[in-house]
Design an enzyme around this catalytic site. Structure first.
Site, mmCIF file in Angstrom:
data_model
loop_
_atom_site.group_PDB
_atom_site.id
_atom_site.type_symbol
_atom_site.label_atom_id
_atom_site.label_comp_id
_atom_site.label_asym_id
_atom_site.label_seq_id
_atom_site.Cartn_x
_atom_site.Cartn_y
_atom_site.Cartn_z
ATOM 1 N N CYS A 7 1.634 -10.334 23.962
ATOM 2 C CA CYS A 7 1.131 -9.071 24.977
ATOM 3 C C CYS A 7 2.597 -8.218 25.032
ATOM 4 O O CYS A 7 2.281 -7.056 25.252
ATOM 5 C CB CYS A 7 0.593 -9.585 26.078
ATOM 6 N N HIS A 46 -6.212 -10.119 24.298
ATOM 7 C CA HIS A 46 -5.375 -11.678 24.360
ATOM 8 C C HIS A 46 -6.397 -12.631 24.696
ATOM 9 O O HIS A 46 -7.474 -12.542 25.323
ATOM 10 C CB HIS A 46 -4.679 -11.707 25.759
ATOM 11 N N ASN A 86 -3.247 -20.683 12.809
ATOM 12 C CA ASN A 86 -3.321 -21.849 13.434
ATOM 13 C C ASN A 86 -3.864 -22.060 14.755
ATOM 14 O O ASN A 86 -4.012 -20.982 15.703
ATOM 15 C CB ASN A 86 -1.441 -21.998 13.750
ATOM 16 N N THR A 94 1.624 -22.278 18.145
ATOM 17 C CA THR A 94 2.939 -22.106 19.398
ATOM 18 C C THR A 94 2.924 -20.873 20.019
ATOM 19 O O THR A 94 3.310 -20.851 21.388
ATOM 20 C CB THR A 94 4.406 -22.053 18.685
ATOM 21 N N HIS A 97 -1.876 -16.652 21.894
ATOM 22 C CA HIS A 97 -2.508 -15.473 21.649
ATOM 23 C C HIS A 97 -2.901 -15.323 20.102
ATOM 24 O O HIS A 97 -1.983 -15.144 19.242
ATOM 25 C CB HIS A 97 -1.386 -14.165 21.953
ATOM 26 N N HIS A 99 -3.633 -15.057 16.452
ATOM 27 C CA HIS A 99 -3.064 -14.245 15.273
ATOM 28 C C HIS A 99 -3.255 -14.689 14.042
ATOM 29 O O HIS A 99 -3.509 -15.801 13.860
ATOM 30 C CB HIS A 99 -1.374 -13.902 15.836
ATOM 31 N N HIS A 101 -1.812 -15.122 10.462
ATOM 32 C CA HIS A 101 -0.550 -15.171 9.668
ATOM 33 C C HIS A 101 -0.900 -14.597 8.129
ATOM 34 O O HIS A 101 -2.019 -15.041 7.447
ATOM 35 C CB HIS A 101 0.187 -16.697 9.293
HETATM 36 P P1 5GP Z 1 1.951 -19.954 15.731
HETATM 37 O O1 5GP Z 1 2.809 -21.157 15.257
HETATM 38 O O2 5GP Z 1 1.477 -19.934 16.979
HETATM 39 O O3 5GP Z 1 0.727 -20.185 14.736
HETATM 40 O O4 5GP Z 1 2.843 -18.699 14.960
HETATM 41 C C1 5GP Z 1 3.673 -18.110 15.910
HETATM 42 C C2 5GP Z 1 4.478 -17.098 15.040
HETATM 43 O O5 5GP Z 1 5.141 -16.289 15.915
HETATM 44 C C3 5GP Z 1 5.788 -18.126 14.379
HETATM 45 O O6 5GP Z 1 5.624 -18.242 13.145
HETATM 46 C C4 5GP Z 1 6.969 -17.356 14.965
HETATM 47 O O7 5GP Z 1 7.956 -17.446 14.301
HETATM 48 C C5 5GP Z 1 6.438 -16.222 15.402
HETATM 49 N N1 5GP Z 1 7.201 -15.404 16.682
HETATM 50 C C6 5GP Z 1 7.446 -16.156 17.634
HETATM 51 N N2 5GP Z 1 8.026 -15.281 18.658
HETATM 52 C C7 5GP Z 1 7.894 -14.099 17.915
HETATM 53 C C8 5GP Z 1 8.579 -12.901 18.286
HETATM 54 O O8 5GP Z 1 9.085 -12.552 19.257
HETATM 55 N N3 5GP Z 1 8.785 -11.864 17.280
HETATM 56 C C9 5GP Z 1 8.231 -12.007 15.917
HETATM 57 N N4 5GP Z 1 8.194 -10.898 15.229
HETATM 58 N N5 5GP Z 1 7.402 -13.130 15.620
HETATM 59 C C10 5GP Z 1 7.631 -14.301 16.514
HETATM 60 ZN ZN ZN Z 2 -1.501 -12.465 24.857
#
Ligand code: 5GP
Ligand code: ZN
Length: 111
Positions: A7, A46, A86, A94, A97, A99, A101
């Site tokens: 966000c 969100h 994920n 992690t 919100h 997203h 990949h």
């Molecule tokens: P998740 O593990 O939640 O599926 O993916 C979160 C992703 O967000 C991770 O791959 C991590 O590297 C990426 N990420 C976390 N913080 C930031 C950030 O501040 N900027 C960008 N561009 N990616 C982020």
């Molecule tokens: Zn958010």
């Protein structure tokens, strides 16, 4: 949402170059790429989990998937790519919100 890093990126409070943006989503590079090309498609609304889906959110995700297919070439994903969403603790989520990949730019390992 307070304390949500995505966000904050969407609001412009944390700078992050956008490869694509419209009224419903942004595409940015993942800060810790797991492939030669690793993008995040982030809905501007969100919510954390697919289980929180409602009609509006489903329209937003439909838009995201449609747009990803439209812009894949300009992202360098013309030879194929992998989509990962994920979900929760066991899924390795992690950032809470939702997203999408996008991984590509090379032949990805089987899993
Ligand atoms: P998740 O593990 O939640 O599926 O993916 C979160 C992703 O967000 C991770 O791959 C991590 O590297 C990426 N990420 C976390 N913080 C930031 C950030 O501040 N900027 C960008 N561009 N990616 C982020
Ligand atoms: Zn958010």
């Amino acid at each position: 949402m307070e304390n949500c890093i995505f966000c904050k990126i969407i609001a412009g409070d944390i700078p992050s170059p956008r490869l694509y943006e419209d009224d419903k989503m942004i595409v940015i590079r993942d800060i810790e790429p797991k492939a030669k090309l690793h993008y995040l498609c982030i809905p501007k609304t969100h919510f954390a989990l697919l289980t929180e889906m409602d009609a509006d959110r489903s329209e937003i995700l439909k838009h995201c998937f449609t747009k990803i297919a439209e812009i894949k070439d300009q992202l360098g994903l013309q030879d194929g790519y992998r989509i990962i969403i994920n979900q929760g603790e066991n899924g390795g989520q992690t950032v809470h919100h939702l997203h999408i990949h996008l991984l590509g730019g090379e032949k990805l390992a089987d899993f």
